[in-house]
Scaffold this motif. Structure first.
Motif, short mmCIF file in Angstrom:
data_model
loop_
_atom_site.label_atom_id
_atom_site.label_comp_id
_atom_site.label_asym_id
_atom_site.label_seq_id
_atom_site.Cartn_x
_atom_site.Cartn_y
_atom_site.Cartn_z
N LEU A 113 59.56 55.60 29.24
CA LEU A 113 58.43 54.70 29.06
C LEU A 113 58.24 53.90 30.34
O LEU A 113 59.18 53.27 30.84
CB LEU A 113 58.69 53.74 27.89
N THR A 114 57.04 53.93 30.90
CA THR A 114 56.72 53.17 32.10
C THR A 114 55.53 52.26 31.84
O THR A 114 54.63 52.59 31.04
CB THR A 114 56.42 54.08 33.30
N SER A 115 55.53 51.13 32.53
CA SER A 115 54.45 50.17 32.39
C SER A 115 54.17 49.56 33.75
O SER A 115 55.10 49.23 34.50
CB SER A 115 54.81 49.08 31.38
N VAL A 116 52.87 49.41 34.08
CA VAL A 116 52.46 48.75 35.31
C VAL A 116 51.42 47.69 34.94
O VAL A 116 50.32 48.01 34.49
CB VAL A 116 51.85 49.74 36.33
N THR A 117 51.80 46.43 35.11
CA THR A 117 50.91 45.30 34.83
C THR A 117 50.53 44.66 36.15
O THR A 117 51.41 44.33 36.96
CB THR A 117 51.63 44.28 33.93
N ALA A 118 49.23 44.47 36.38
CA ALA A 118 48.80 44.05 37.72
C ALA A 118 47.67 43.05 37.67
O ALA A 118 46.85 43.04 36.75
CB ALA A 118 48.37 45.27 38.53
N ALA A 119 47.63 42.22 38.72
CA ALA A 119 46.51 41.31 38.97
C ALA A 119 46.12 41.43 40.43
O ALA A 119 46.98 41.40 41.31
CB ALA A 119 46.90 39.87 38.63
N GLN A 120 44.81 41.55 40.69
CA GLN A 120 44.29 41.68 42.05
C GLN A 120 43.25 40.59 42.28
O GLN A 120 42.45 40.29 41.40
CB GLN A 120 43.62 43.04 42.26
N HIS A 121 43.26 40.06 43.51
CA HIS A 121 42.29 39.03 43.87
C HIS A 121 41.78 39.35 45.28
O HIS A 121 42.56 39.60 46.20
CB HIS A 121 42.92 37.64 43.84
N VAL A 122 40.46 39.33 45.44
CA VAL A 122 39.82 39.65 46.72
C VAL A 122 38.81 38.57 47.05
O VAL A 122 38.00 38.18 46.20
CB VAL A 122 39.11 41.03 46.66
N ARG A 123 38.87 38.10 48.30
CA ARG A 123 37.87 37.16 48.81
C ARG A 123 37.41 37.68 50.16
O ARG A 123 38.23 37.90 51.05
CB ARG A 123 38.45 35.75 48.96
N GLN A 124 36.10 37.85 50.33
CA GLN A 124 35.59 38.45 51.56
C GLN A 124 34.32 37.76 51.99
O GLN A 124 33.46 37.40 51.17
CB GLN A 124 35.33 39.94 51.33
N HIS A 125 34.20 37.55 53.31
CA HIS A 125 32.98 36.97 53.89
C HIS A 125 32.58 37.78 55.11
O HIS A 125 33.43 38.11 55.96
CB HIS A 125 33.20 35.51 54.30
N GLU A 126 31.30 38.10 55.21
CA GLU A 126 30.76 38.82 56.37
C GLU A 126 29.51 38.10 56.85
O GLU A 126 28.68 37.66 56.05
CB GLU A 126 30.41 40.27 56.00
N GLN A 127 29.40 38.03 58.16
CA GLN A 127 28.20 37.49 58.82
C GLN A 127 27.88 38.42 59.98
O GLN A 127 28.76 38.75 60.77
CB GLN A 127 28.47 36.09 59.35
#
Length: 793
Positions: A334-348
């Motif tokens: 039995l395998t389990s992968v619990t994840a949280a991802q956060h992305v912040r991006q700015h382009e000019q």
């Protein structure tokens, strides 16, 4: 559609490619060279940790080893996997100065990675990927990317520097069960280094090169107890710009520079022999000036110089946290992968990619901001007992919430360069120069259970099949605004689509003759979710776009000859690709959206090979990919040039008729060309590579030398396939590498030279469907020299 045989394309390029054809060499990219394999090796039938494998490499030359990859937490032999997959080790990436995913071109057949719109990484495998740049909230990648079992849900986060890896696996063709989430083209599986319990170990590296390149790496593994270990790693990477601007206002301003830092901390706990828990945090921050996007109308003949007045600025911050659990019994795992991802991006950036004094107008984009929070859970139960029947069942869950904010301004005779002030309260008090603005929030829910069964019909004949049920629900709240007013829209969309795959393989191995061989046939489907458009004024483009579907047939053979001296793999595929998503224009101004090309056919042949000689000191690798694509349905599509020409030629569009006159809209729609017979975008007809490495015994140690040639053929950038703006030309590059290791020492010194001919190869062309509709190019990196000194303990 451009004509000409594949072999003519090859012959025109170089004699080296003729050698690739004649020998049939295919590139395993030093994927499992004896001196180079970060994926765990097999020793005496047991899995060997990466640290032990690395230690062993210092004592031996390049021995023929079994190529291993991880599939759903299970280690398998690539040569016995009935699927097209290439493994690339971390050492190979270093030898070719590959710092990001966009550097993988040439390392796996059928893979084409392009930088799109300056900041996005568009991955395509066998012509399937993402043709919807700047729409990351409402679309998915066509090639699923996983890091340590975590599905990376936003294409913006793919534009980050690689570090502390074990290996990268490239799966070609739809992955309907294991990596089914948004993987009609295939999957890229990235595995980072795990903590180990055996001993304190680590590595320190310092690199320097031209363009003021500076890179520092540090890795430390500490076993706290016999069942608890911690591993930390850090990388700092920077270089000055490969390109720069020239402007009386901006002066010399670097582009295509790098300034980033990355870190990872992992804790591994094994309280029982059959249970392991690993908690990992990964962080990344980059603040470069931004990418060079050179307008094809730029009068500068130097590909590394652009005429732009507005400074490009970029920032990307990502974090990834995941808990990996693995529990084994004699019967199941039995395998389990619990994840949280956060992305912040700015382009000019300068959206016209050209100075106002040259183009006669300005078009600047001060804000292109994206933010995303993503949470996922993958749980898999699989059989372990050796029986004719093996099975696994799994469930993938994902919840996502994203935000985007864009503001774009245009006009003439602006004198305040290089700055451009952004007024407050754009949505309620827009200035006359505000061309387009959008504030959008999107949420997504995915629930996807799957099952996979395998049955050994005989000792040599094996049947495997799997199915996945894909439920995806999107909702979008969008507010668009400009100097002419604003509109808001709320939409939701859901799909319930099953995908499946079946594989039959037969073992032809004859140990007494030194031949290990397997042939296989597979048929499977792939899927990418549909979604919603926030364009309530659109006259042609629907408020919803359909999910992509693909049906793929593949036949292949994997072979070792002469007792693991010569490897040769070959695969042929044919795919029916349905509802390919792309960005289309509409008769109503600025009512762009995502539409679907109904039918595309894709087909091709891929080859990989490796040859060992001179007591396994010499290794020759190569690859050859021959592919074709064709839009087979009658389909009429509008792009910016067609729409603007219709506005100019139709009397119904005079006096602003495009905003109110239905006769104008009908005239624009009637002018749309039929793209039937055009090739699909992003699919080179020819790709190839050839490399040779030799391990020398020299005074006081060993010297590894390696030379490589990579060719990527031309392709179309869009389905319109306008020869003036959509033709992405072919390029080739030469790379070299050498590494010296003193005898009985943990030190190493290496030198890498990439793009020795200093080719200004065009990585991609992008015609902006928004704004001023300009076409720009992005280039591969110029000639680079990188020296590295490292110490391992």
């Amino acid at each position: 559609m451009r004509t000409g045989s594949w072999l003519r394309h090859v012959a025109l390029n170089s004699s080296a490619l003729s050698l690739v054809v004649s020998l049939g060499f295919a590139n395993q990219a030093d994927a499992a060279t004896t001196s180079d394999k970060a994926a765990s090796s097999v020793e005496n039938g047991k899995k060997v940790s990466a640290s032990k494998a690395a230690k062993g490499r210092e004592k031996t030359s390049a021995k023929s080893e079994t190529i291993q990859v991880r599939v759903a937490a299970r280690t398998v032999d690539v040569q016995k996997t009935p699927s097209s997959v290439t493994t690339i080790s971390a050492t190979t990436l270093d030898r070719q100065n590959v710092t990001s995913l966009s550097g993988l071109n040439g390392l796996a057949p059928g893979l084409n990675i392009a930088k799109t719109a300056g900041y996005q990484t568009n991955i395509q495998i066998r012509g399937v990927g993402m043709q919807t740049a700047q729409n990351t909230l409402t679309t998915s990648t066509g090639v699923a990317v996983y890091i340590d079992g975590v599905y990376i849900a936003n294409s913006v986060s793919l534009d980050q520097t690689l570090f502390d890896l074990e290996s990268i696996e490239v799966y070609r063709g739809p992955q309907a069960t294991q990596y089914g989430q948004s993987a009609p083209g295939g999957a890229i599986v990235i595995t980072t280094a795990d903590p180990t319990f055996d001993r304190i170990s680590g590595k320190i590296e310092a690199s320097g090169g031209n363009y003021d390149l500076a890179r520092g790496r540090a890795q430390l593994n500490v076993p706290i107890t016999s069942n608890l270990a911690i591993r930390g790693s850090f990388q700092s990477y920077s270089h000055t710009g490969f390109a720069h601007t020239t402007s009386p206002y901006l002066g010399r301003y670097d582009l295509d520079d790098a300034q980033d830092n990355a870190g990872k901390l992992a804790i591994k706990w094994q309280p029982f022999r059959n249970f392991t828990a690993t908690l990992t945090g990964q962080w990344y921050n980059a603040t470069p000036h931004g990418a060079e996007q050179k307008n094809i109308l730029d009068p500068s003949t130097n590909p590394r110089v652009v005429n732009q007045d507005y400074p490009t600025r970029s920032s990307l911050t990502t974090s990834l946290y995941h808990l990996n659990l693995d529990w084994k019994t004699s019967l199941v795992e039995l395998t389990s992968v619990t994840a949280a991802q956060h992305v912040r991006q700015h382009e000019q950036y300068d959206n016209a990619h050209l100075a106002e004094r040259i183009i006669g107008m300005y078009d600047v984009l001060p804000n292109n901001n994206n933010a995303m929070n993503n949470y996922s859970e993958t749980i898999v139960l699989k059989s372990r007992k050796t029986t004719p029947l093996d099975w696994q069942i799994g469930l993938f869950l994902m919840g996502q919430r994203g935000h985007a904010y864009v503001s774009e301004f245009d006009g003439k005779d602006y004198t305040g360069w290089p700055n451009y002030p952004v007024p407050d309260h754009l949505m309620t008090d827009a200035p006359s120069t505000l061309k387009y603005g959008d504030k959008q929030t999107a949420t997504r829910l995915a629930v996807q259970p799957y099952v996979e069964l395998g049955y050994h019909i005989t000792d040599r004949l094996h049947l495997k099949g799997g199915a996945r049920f894909n439920y995806d629900r999107y909702s979008s709240n969008s507010n668009t605004f400009s100097a002419y007013g604003n509109n808001s829209s709320q939409n939701s969309f859901s799909t319930k689509i099953p995908t499946w795959k079946a594989e039959l393989d037969y073992d032809l191995t004859h140990p007494s003759s030194g031949i290990e061989s397997m042939v296989y046939f597979s048929v499977g489907t792939g899927y990418k979710p549909g979604g919603v458009n926030g364009n309530p004024n659109a006259k042609v483009i629907s408020q919803e776009f359909k999910p992509e579907r693909i049906l793929n047939y593949e036949i292949g053979a994997k072979n070792w000859f002469f007792h693991h001296k010569f490897m040769f793999d070959i695969a042929a595929f044919y795919a029916n690709y349905r509802n390919m998503q792309y960005i289309a224009d509409d008769p109503y101004p600025y009512a762009y959206g995502i539409a679907n090309v109904p039918k595309v056919n894709l087909y091709g042949i891929e080859m990989e090979s490796a040859y060992l000689a001179f007591h396994e000191r010499l290794r020759i690798d190569g690859s050859l990919t021959l592919e074709k694509s064709r839009i087979t349905s009658d389909y009429h599509s509008l792009d910016a040039s067609t729409v603007n020409a219709a506005y100019a030629s139709s009397p119904a569009c005079n006096y602003g008729g495009q905003y109110y006159n239905s006769a104008c809209w009908a005239a624009v729609e009637a002018s749309a060309p039929n793209v039937k017979g055009h090739q699909a975008p992003g699919m080179p007809n020819v790709q190839a590579s050839l490399s040779a490495s030799y391990l020398w015994n020299v005074f006081g140690g060993t010297l590894l030398t390696r030379a490589q040639y990579i060719y990527r053929g031309n392709y179309a950038a869009r389905i319109i396939d306008n020869p003036l703006i959509d033709h992405v030309p072919a390029y080739f590059i030469f790379n070299a590498f050498l590494e010296y290791r003193p005898t009985a020492s943990q030190w190493r010194v290496s030198f890498a030279a990439t793009n020795l001919a200093n080719m200004a190869g065009v990585n991609s062309r992008f015609t902006d469907p928004y704004g001023s509709y300009q076409t720009s190019e992005q280039y591969i990196a110029p000639r680079q020299f990188v020296g590295t000194i490292g110490y391992s303990f």
